[in-house]
Design an enzyme around this catalytic site. Structure first.
Site, PDB file in Angstrom:
ATOM      1  N   GLU A   8      37.422  44.682  40.813  1.00 36.06           N
ATOM      2  CA  GLU A   8      36.461  44.821  41.910  1.00 36.06           C
ATOM      3  C   GLU A   8      35.634  46.096  41.754  1.00 36.06           C
ATOM      4  OE1 GLU A   8      37.980  42.928  45.886  1.00 36.06           O
ATOM      5  OE2 GLU A   8      39.664  43.969  44.940  1.00 36.06           O
ATOM      6  N   GLU A  35      44.987  38.309  43.252  1.00 35.24           N
ATOM      7  CA  GLU A  35      45.593  38.580  44.566  1.00 35.24           C
ATOM      8  C   GLU A  35      46.211  37.351  45.226  1.00 35.24           C
ATOM      9  OE1 GLU A  35      42.654  41.937  43.969  1.00 35.24           O
ATOM     10  OE2 GLU A  35      42.771  39.801  43.517  1.00 35.24           O
TER      11      GLU A  35
END
Length: 237
Positions: A8, A35
């Site tokens: 990210e 995730e």
């Protein structure tokens, strides 16, 4: 590796390059957002930036499966801009990016995200819904419903819908809301994270019992002490 928050962070940059060399092989270079495998969704902009960068279909595939990609695939899908092998090339890229930075792209400002396969007449929401249906029909990649262990997967789809229908700031707010809800209220997520850390603890135990090299004393100190289990029970069949 650039997994989870590391990926990210890279997505938030204007440009991304992969540096490869004698000690950095394809197997050591992976990018991804895993995730959902621990009952969460990307919480630092991954669900909003990735579809704007690589398209909704590829973003859906990466996020809901948690699968990572190697250098060549990352380059092909547009996740990175170049693969280089020397620090001189890295320096040239840095100088080039600095020169053109005021006029370069910012993925958070791109709206709507680009489509795949040239389907310019479809909205990104339609592309997302079609991709979800395709994955749901695939026996090897069937998407679980929320009651059947799919809390994180369904939340990820909702976050991607936000990327398809909202501007970046509102999409980030929705991503944060979904992430916080999973973290605080998802029993599935807590169970997945328990398994994840339990497996890592088992790995430490094995490392401590199998390691006889005196040069690795620090690793042996970090390892958990082995336990002698006297009773083993099996629940279910």
């Amino acid at each position: 590796m650039a997994l989870g928050g590391g990926c990210e962070l890279a997505l938030a940059c204007h440009y991304r390059i992969i540096v490869m060399g004698d000690y950095i092989t394809n197997k050591k270079i992976q990018m991804g957002l895993p995730e959902t495998q621990i009952g969460l969704i990307p919480g630092a902009g991954g669900t909003q930036r990735l579809p704007r960068l690589v398209g909704m279909e590829q973003a859906l595939q990466m996020i809901v499966t948690g699968q990572s990609v190697g250098p060549q695939q990352a380059l092909h899908m547009g996740l990175v801009d170049a693969i280089v092998t020397t620090m001189e090339e890295v320096q040239r890229w840095a100088e080039w990016a600095e020169l053109f930075l005021p006029r370069t792209r910012q993925t958070c400002l791109q709206s709507p995200p680009k489509t795949q396969h040239g389907r310019k007449t479809e909205t990104e929401l339609q592309v997302l819904e079609a991709a979800v249906q395709t994955m749901s029909r695939n026996m090897n990649m069937r998407l679980p419903t929320a009651p059947r262990g799919g809390d994180a997967v369904q939340a990820a789809i909702q976050a991607l819908k936000a990327a398809a229908t909202m501007n970046f700031d509102k999409g980030m707010t929705e991503e944060g809301r979904l992430f916080t809800h999973l973290l605080a209220h998802s029993a599935q997520g807590r169970a997945r994270r328990h398994v994840f850390f339990a497996e890592r603890a088992v790995h430490k135990t094995r490392r401590g019992t199998n390691n006889t090299n005196h040069t690795n004393n620090k690793k042996k100190k970090d390892a958990l002490p082995p336990k002698q289990e006297m009773v083993v029970g099996v629940v279910g069949a």
